[in-house]
Design an enzyme around this catalytic site. Structure first.
Site, PDB file in Angstrom:
ATOM      1  N   GLY A 106       0.840  -1.193   0.000  1.00 28.98           N
ATOM      2  CA  GLY A 106       0.000   0.000   0.000  1.00 28.98           C
ATOM      3  C   GLY A 106       0.873   1.239   0.000  1.00 28.98           C
ATOM      4  O   GLY A 106       2.096   1.162  -0.161  1.00 28.98           O
ATOM      5  N   PHE A 127       1.999   5.522   5.251  1.00 30.00           N
ATOM      6  CA  PHE A 127       1.064   5.846   6.331  1.00 30.00           C
ATOM      7  C   PHE A 127      -0.201   4.989   6.299  1.00 30.00           C
ATOM      8  O   PHE A 127      -1.227   5.368   6.873  1.00 30.00           O
ATOM      9  CB  PHE A 127       0.692   7.339   6.317  1.00 30.00           C
ATOM     10  CG  PHE A 127       1.887   8.246   6.324  1.00 30.00           C
ATOM     11  CD1 PHE A 127       2.650   8.415   7.473  1.00 30.00           C
ATOM     12  CD2 PHE A 127       2.273   8.914   5.167  1.00 30.00           C
ATOM     13  CE1 PHE A 127       3.760   9.246   7.468  1.00 30.00           C
ATOM     14  CE2 PHE A 127       3.384   9.744   5.152  1.00 30.00           C
ATOM     15  CZ  PHE A 127       4.132   9.909   6.305  1.00 30.00           C
ATOM     16  N   GLY A 141      -0.229   1.880   7.497  1.00 25.29           N
ATOM     17  CA  GLY A 141      -0.167   0.927   8.606  1.00 25.29           C
ATOM     18  C   GLY A 141       0.479  -0.398   8.250  1.00 25.29           C
ATOM     19  O   GLY A 141       0.262  -1.403   8.942  1.00 25.29           O
ATOM     20  N   GLU A 192      10.135  -3.293   4.049  1.00 21.27           N
ATOM     21  CA  GLU A 192      10.531  -2.364   2.979  1.00 21.27           C
ATOM     22  C   GLU A 192      11.343  -3.047   1.875  1.00 21.27           C
ATOM     23  O   GLU A 192      12.468  -2.641   1.563  1.00 21.27           O
ATOM     24  CB  GLU A 192      11.334  -1.196   3.570  1.00 21.27           C
ATOM     25  CG  GLU A 192      10.629  -0.446   4.693  1.00 21.27           C
ATOM     26  CD  GLU A 192       9.539   0.511   4.212  1.00 21.27           C
ATOM     27  OE1 GLU A 192       9.138   0.410   3.038  1.00 21.27           O
ATOM     28  OE2 GLU A 192       9.093   1.343   5.014  1.00 21.27           O
ATOM     29  N   GLN A 240      11.181  -2.863  -1.195  1.00 20.72           N
ATOM     30  CA  GLN A 240      11.491  -2.037  -2.368  1.00 20.72           C
ATOM     31  C   GLN A 240      12.889  -1.432  -2.287  1.00 20.72           C
ATOM     32  O   GLN A 240      13.432  -0.988  -3.292  1.00 20.72           O
ATOM     33  CB  GLN A 240      10.445  -0.926  -2.556  1.00 20.72           C
ATOM     34  CG  GLN A 240      10.530   0.240  -1.599  1.00 20.72           C
ATOM     35  CD  GLN A 240       9.803   0.002  -0.297  1.00 20.72           C
ATOM     36  OE1 GLN A 240       9.236  -1.070  -0.080  1.00 20.72           O
ATOM     37  NE2 GLN A 240       9.794   0.987   0.586  1.00 20.72           N
ATOM     38  N   CYS A 300      -7.574  15.955   2.186  1.00 24.83           N
ATOM     39  CA  CYS A 300      -9.037  16.065   2.206  1.00 24.83           C
ATOM     40  C   CYS A 300      -9.728  15.090   3.154  1.00 24.83           C
ATOM     41  O   CYS A 300     -10.924  15.226   3.413  1.00 24.83           O
ATOM     42  CB  CYS A 300      -9.598  15.895   0.793  1.00 24.83           C
ATOM     43  SG  CYS A 300      -9.557  14.185   0.193  1.00 24.83           S
TER      44      CYS A 300
END
Length: 203
Positions: free
Chosen positions: A21, A24, A26, A100, A102, A159
């Site tokens: 995802g 931030f 989670g 992580e 990536q 938003c």
């Protein structure tokens, strides 16, 4: 030839779990929760993280919420493999966590597959897209190989809608397309954004 039931039951099954995802969302919090659950079940668990990720801690995986889990920082797949294989010689390892992915070299994907084939549960996290909203290295390859995939979303910091993109901010403005791909930092450099609020400057 069909293997008998006893042979099947005696073979420890390994698999791959991918938690992915935007930032931030989670991911690391979920990662830590799963590894702790396995440890509570008396399984031998070991976690790794890339050396490049020093946002909150050096020798621990740290979520943005402040949850910590001891981990071994490594520079490459080769170093991870060397340290993990040494641990396996000392005692059985049931679960391997890699945060992580990536940030690792591309050899990590083949090694993850090898570990699962050897009967080890491998739980990994990784950003699904980079700040340009392009597929991130390694995550795009592990996605079709993983037995379980959870794609988490965040809250748009602009938003309040659900967010699935990572917005890079430089000097208070959306980053240019040509800025470096890897830039590890904290809340000041990135925001979670929804489709409508995400911006990329193509210079």
């Amino acid at each position: 030839m069909i293997p008998n039931r006893d042979t099947i039951e005696q073979k420890q099954l390994g698999w791959v779990e991918l938690i992915t995802g935007c930032m931030f969302a989670g991911k690391t919090e979920e990662f830590i929760k799963r590894l702790r659950r396995h440890a509570f079940a008396k399984r031998n668990v070991i976690a790794f993280k890339p050396v490049i990720d020093t946002r909150y801690a050096v020798n621990e995986v740290a979520s943005h919420a402040g949850t910590l889990l001891p981990s071994i920082p490594v520079n490459s797949t080769a170093e991870l493999k060397e340290k993990l294989e040494a641990k396996i010689l000392e005692k059985k390892v049931d679960v391997v966590g890699i945060d992580e992915i990536q940030f690792f070299d591309e050899a990590i994907v083949d090694y993850i597959e090898e570990l699962a084939d050897r009967g080890i549960i491998v739980i990994v996290t990784g950003l699904d897209k980079d700040f340009r909203s392009q597929p991130f290295k390694n995550v795009d390859r592990i996605l079709p190989l993983a037995e379980m995939v959870d794609k988490l979303t965040a809250i748009c910091q602009k938003c309040g809608n659900f967010a699935n993109r990572t917005q890079r901010i430089i000097d208070g403005k959306p980053a240019d397309w040509n800025s470096p791909l890897i830039l590890v930092d904290g809340n000041d450099s990135y925001e979670a954004r929804c489709r409508n609020c995400y911006q990329i400057e193509k210079g």
